[in-house]
Design a protein around this motif. Structure first.
Motif, PDB file in Angstrom:
ATOM      1  N   GLN A  24      -6.964 -11.314  -3.570  1.00  0.00           N
ATOM      2  CA  GLN A  24      -7.231 -11.001  -2.059  1.00  0.00           C
ATOM      3  C   GLN A  24      -7.756 -12.666  -1.408  1.00  0.00           C
ATOM      4  O   GLN A  24      -7.380 -13.020  -0.359  1.00  0.00           O
ATOM      5  N   TYR A  62       4.068 -12.242   6.074  1.00  0.00           N
ATOM      6  CA  TYR A  62       4.640 -10.961   5.719  1.00  0.00           C
ATOM      7  C   TYR A  62       3.804 -10.593   4.149  1.00  0.00           C
ATOM      8  O   TYR A  62       4.166 -11.344   3.142  1.00  0.00           O
ATOM      9  N   LEU A  63       2.793  -9.857   4.232  1.00  0.00           N
ATOM     10  CA  LEU A  63       2.080  -9.708   2.786  1.00  0.00           C
ATOM     11  C   LEU A  63       2.549  -8.446   2.312  1.00  0.00           C
ATOM     12  O   LEU A  63       2.312  -7.110   2.733  1.00  0.00           O
ATOM     13  N   TRP A  64       3.185  -8.264   1.116  1.00  0.00           N
ATOM     14  CA  TRP A  64       3.654  -7.405   0.515  1.00  0.00           C
ATOM     15  C   TRP A  64       2.972  -7.161  -1.004  1.00  0.00           C
ATOM     16  O   TRP A  64       2.547  -8.154  -1.511  1.00  0.00           O
ATOM     17  N   LYS A  71      -4.127  -4.898   1.044  1.00  0.00           N
ATOM     18  CA  LYS A  71      -3.437  -5.674   2.135  1.00  0.00           C
ATOM     19  C   LYS A  71      -3.812  -5.044   3.618  1.00  0.00           C
ATOM     20  O   LYS A  71      -3.910  -6.043   4.328  1.00  0.00           O
ATOM     21  N   SER A  72      -4.024  -3.929   3.789  1.00  0.00           N
ATOM     22  CA  SER A  72      -4.568  -3.256   5.047  1.00  0.00           C
ATOM     23  C   SER A  72      -5.909  -3.764   5.426  1.00  0.00           C
ATOM     24  O   SER A  72      -6.201  -4.338   6.536  1.00  0.00           O
ATOM     25  N   MET A  75      -5.818  -7.629   6.613  1.00  0.00           N
ATOM     26  CA  MET A  75      -5.038  -7.700   7.736  1.00  0.00           C
ATOM     27  C   MET A  75      -6.126  -7.283   8.908  1.00  0.00           C
ATOM     28  O   MET A  75      -6.202  -7.791   9.818  1.00  0.00           O
ATOM     29  N   ASP A 131       0.777  -2.549  10.080  1.00  0.00           N
ATOM     30  CA  ASP A 131       0.461  -2.097   8.833  1.00  0.00           C
ATOM     31  C   ASP A 131       1.739  -1.225   8.357  1.00  0.00           C
ATOM     32  O   ASP A 131       2.269  -0.550   9.007  1.00  0.00           O
ATOM     33  N   GLU A 132       1.974  -1.500   7.048  1.00  0.00           N
ATOM     34  CA  GLU A 132       3.396  -0.833   6.158  1.00  0.00           C
ATOM     35  C   GLU A 132       4.473  -0.859   7.180  1.00  0.00           C
ATOM     36  O   GLU A 132       5.107  -0.023   7.549  1.00  0.00           O
ATOM     37  N   THR A 161       1.867  -6.084   6.723  1.00  0.00           N
ATOM     38  CA  THR A 161       1.890  -5.560   5.496  1.00  0.00           C
ATOM     39  C   THR A 161       3.231  -4.785   5.091  1.00  0.00           C
ATOM     40  O   THR A 161       3.690  -4.187   5.784  1.00  0.00           O
ATOM     41  N   SER A 162       3.505  -4.768   3.787  1.00  0.00           N
ATOM     42  CA  SER A 162       4.534  -3.797   3.542  1.00  0.00           C
ATOM     43  C   SER A 162       4.371  -3.618   1.949  1.00  0.00           C
ATOM     44  O   SER A 162       3.864  -4.376   1.068  1.00  0.00           O
TER      45      SER A 162
END
Length: 358
Positions: A24, A62-64, A71-72, A75, A131-132, A161-162
């Motif tokens: 993180q 783009y955070l996957w 992730k969330s 963000m 998100d997502e 995020t994804s």
């Protein structure tokens, strides 16, 4: 002096509200770069406002990575710290809004229905935090490339995020070749970063925790609410509206991939497999309140409940629920009670601390 994102993160670790995680922390400098560039003074237009141009687009992120890696949370930390006009929204909800606005523009006989929608968004925000990001609907797949291209042209920065690498978005989707240019846009306009962490914090919060509460009553309701508040971070929830074949499927409470609804919300309405697939695709954890005794008197609701549980089971969605009885005693008489044995077994399996681990 303004704190950096690393300082904010470390302060939360010191306060005990976060656990230190190297994966993180490695993402935060990337977000700090975006924050710094977004907050830099925008060049003023020329004489008398002539030749005014939109601000230069700051390359986003783009955070996957796997479910529960933070992730969330990252963000939200970023979005809360950036001081520019911004919006944070679940990607699916955003695309539902866009589709509705495009349809309104078409009814108004607008020649290019997408363009005014993109212009309106860009006039309100410089930063969109999603998100997502996931694409499952062909209608979204057909417009998302041009929509984002228009937003980027107008100086909008995207951080999203994804759970998937960009190349896996809309995988095996109908007419996917028409969607592929969007992947190129993502790669060009966003820095693609995988968060690689051994920790699944959403699972840690639920690991060993009771996730099936019976009998119904005040203790079960309070336990469900306590888990909801923990999983949602005590944040106000949004309503998740999913459009499925012209119908609207509603999850009354939704935050960061966690949905909450009653049995009656999900099983009393005339919903079917496609609706439950849409729900399973939109949530990672589903909380279902007030599952009653099932029998021939509520046979249709019971059938829908069986379909819902099968869908959640196959999609590996984490289930938390309150019910009138233990799974094996929920449906003990009437047509369908024998077939319910498999559902009871799945309900029991889904209580396991290891359920739905990647």
């Amino acid at each position: 002096m303004k704190q950096s994102l690393l300082q904010i993160y470390d302060a939360r670790v010191a306060a005990g509200t976060l656990h230190a995680d190297a994966a993180q922390r490695a993402v935060l400098p990337l977000m700090e770069r975006i924050r710094t560039e977004l907050e830099a003074p925008v060049k003023k237009p020329g004489l008398f406002g002539l030749f005014a141009k939109p601000p230069e687009t700051v390359r986003g992120l783009y955070l996957w990575g796997g479910v529960g890696r933070g992730k969330s949370m990252l963000m939200d930390l970023f979005c809360g710290a950036v001081e520019v006009p911004k919006r944070r929204v679940h990607f699916h909800a955003f695309m539902q809004e866009v589709q509705a606005q495009i349809e309104a523009a078409r009814r108004a006989k607008t020649e290019d229905a997408l363009l005014p929608v993109a212009k309106a968004i860009a006039a309100e925000v410089r930063l969109l935090c999603f998100d997502e990001m996931q694409i499952t609907d062909i209608a979204d797949a057909m417009i998302v490339g041009r929509l984002f291209d228009e937003l980027f042209k107008r100086g909008v920065t995207v951080v999203t995020t994804s759970n998937r690498v960009p190349e896996d978005l809309y995988k095996n989707g109908l007419n996917r070749q028409l969607f592929l240019p969007f992947i190129g846009i993502i790669r060009a306009e966003l820095e693609v970063q995988e968060i690689v962490s051994e920790n699944d914090y959403r699972q840690h919060r639920l690991s060993g925790a009771q996730v099936y509460f019976t009998p119904l009553g005040r203790p079960a309701t309070e336990a469900m609410t306590a888990l909801w508040e923990e999983l949602s971070g005590h944040d106000d929830s949004a309503v998740l509206r999913l459009e499925v074949k012209g119908r609207e499927v509603v999850i009354p409470h939704f935050h960061n991939g966690v949905g909450r609804a009653t049995f009656w919300d999900l099983c009393a309405a005339a919903l079917g497999p496609a609706d439950y697939l849409a729900i399973a695709g939109a949530v990672r954890v589903l909380m279902i309140d007030d599952i009653p005794h099932l029998s021939s008197s509520n046979f249709n609701e019971a059938k829908r409940f069986v379909t819902l549980i099968d869908t959640l089971y196959e999609a590996k969605v984490r289930l938390i629920c309150s019910a009138a009885e233990e799974p094996e005693r929920l449906y003990i008489e009437g047509e369908g009670s024998f077939e319910f044995e498999r559902t009871a077994s799945r309900l029991r399996e889904m209580q396991s601390a290891d359920w739905a681990r990647d």
